[in-house]
Design an enzyme around this catalytic site. Structure first.
Site, PDB file in Angstrom:
ATOM      1  N   CYS A 175      68.004  38.532  44.384  1.00  0.00           N
ATOM      2  CA  CYS A 175      68.217  39.945  44.015  1.00  0.00           C
ATOM      3  C   CYS A 175      68.887  40.714  45.144  1.00  0.00           C
ATOM      4  CB  CYS A 175      66.906  40.694  43.803  1.00  0.00           C
ATOM      5  SG  CYS A 175      65.559  39.841  43.103  1.00  0.00           S
ATOM      6  N   CYS A 220      73.981  45.690  39.371  1.00  0.00           N
ATOM      7  CA  CYS A 220      72.778  46.050  38.619  1.00  0.00           C
ATOM      8  C   CYS A 220      71.539  45.919  39.517  1.00  0.00           C
ATOM      9  CB  CYS A 220      72.663  45.169  37.376  1.00  0.00           C
ATOM     10  SG  CYS A 220      71.335  45.643  36.260  1.00  0.00           S
ATOM     11  N   CYS A 221      71.428  44.802  40.247  1.00  0.00           N
ATOM     12  CA  CYS A 221      70.289  44.617  41.157  1.00  0.00           C
ATOM     13  C   CYS A 221      70.302  45.665  42.268  1.00  0.00           C
ATOM     14  CB  CYS A 221      70.319  43.224  41.786  1.00  0.00           C
ATOM     15  SG  CYS A 221      69.505  41.950  40.812  1.00  0.00           S
TER      16      CYS A 221
HETATM   17 FE1  SF4 Z   1      69.683  43.967  36.569  1.00  0.00          FE
HETATM   18 FE2  SF4 Z   1      68.976  42.405  38.603  1.00  0.00          FE
HETATM   19 FE3  SF4 Z   1      67.158  43.096  36.765  1.00  0.00          FE
HETATM   20 FE4  SF4 Z   1      69.099  41.396  36.098  1.00  0.00          FE
HETATM   21  S1  SF4 Z   1      67.489  41.032  37.668  1.00  0.00           S
HETATM   22  S2  SF4 Z   1      68.454  43.190  34.878  1.00  0.00           S
HETATM   23  S3  SF4 Z   1      70.820  42.125  37.300  1.00  0.00           S
HETATM   24  S4  SF4 Z   1      68.160  44.470  38.171  1.00  0.00           S
END
Ligand code: SF4
Length: 234
Positions: free
Chosen positions: A230, A121-122
């Site tokens: 991140c 996701c990151c």
């Molecule tokens: Fe996604 Fe990273 Fe934001 Fe969490 S911190 S929602 S894992 S982008």
């Protein structure tokens, strides 16, 4: 000039400045950045506060500000970004968004990817948009401080960012928490209202928790998951 030649030139510049500015103040480091790169640098902010933005506008009032618009921010963080635009009307805020909206990401990877695979996701919502935006510049400026985490203890003021291929400047790397908070108090610096509610390190809403008094400020990031960064400053 070829890309490879430009990269070698920037690398050499970073190495020289790293030694020469090892003990520079924040404003000296920022002044060097503005004089060296002109319009060709950007200042990153997670909109937890406007300390770095305030310092940067002292050397370049119309500086570019990078905000990673992940689609998962607290309303207060978006509000702080908008307040920055009012308090510092000359800055240009560059909102770097992921290629997919959250809904498109959910459709491809399933909902709440941040809970199941926060690294992916990151990567999709922070690392890739960051890299794409930084490819338009020769240098970037961050608010990383050595006291943030043990992994940041040796952060230099100027360095070469090999992964993103540009010069990285960390003007407030040596600042202690007391120095940082004193700057906020003395200059009346804008802060994200969530800080006052106990969110001492603010990222995306699903991955940010309040921090208990006296606890490590970054302990509220990805709490309960085996992740502390991140990937932006690795
Ligand atoms: Fe996604 Fe990273 Fe934001 Fe969490 S911190 S929602 S894992 S982008």
């Amino acid at each position: 000039m070829t890309t490879a030649t430009r990269t070698e030139e920037l690398k050499a510049l970073a190495e020289k400045a790293s030694a020469e500015l090892a003990d520079a103040t924040a404003l000296e480091a920022l002044r060097w950045t503005a004089e060296t790169f002109g319009d060709d640098f950007i200042v990153a902010s997670n909109m937890q506060d406007a300390v770095l933005i305030d310092l940067a506008t002292k050397v370049k009032s119309d500086v570019d500000i990078l905000f990673l618009e992940t689609g998962y921010h607290f309303a207060e963080t978006i509000g702080t970004r908008d307040a920055v635009a009012t308090v510092y009307p000359d800055v240009k805020i560059v909102n770097a968004a992921a290629e997919q909206t959250v809904a498109q990401q959910d459709a491809e990877y399933g909902p709440k990817l941040h809970d199941r695979d926060p690294n992916l996701c990151c990567h999709l919502r922070k690392v890739v948009p960051l890299r794409k935006t930084l490819s338009n510049y020769s240098a970037w400026v961050t608010g990383v401080r050595r006291v943030d985490a043990p992994t940041r203890a040796n952060t230099p003021i100027v360095t070469w960012d090999d992964r993103n291929g540009l010069v990285k400047v960390n003007p407030i790397a040596p600042w202690t928490d007391d120095e940082f908070n004193a700057y906020i108090d003395e200059h009346g610096i804008l802060q994200n209202p969530l800080v006052g509610e106990g969110y001492l390190s603010i990222g995306c809403a699903p991955c940010t928790a309040k921090v208990a008094p006296g606890a490590d400020p970054r302990s509220g990031r990805w709490a309960g998951k085996s992740k502390t960064e991140c990937g932006l400053h690795a």
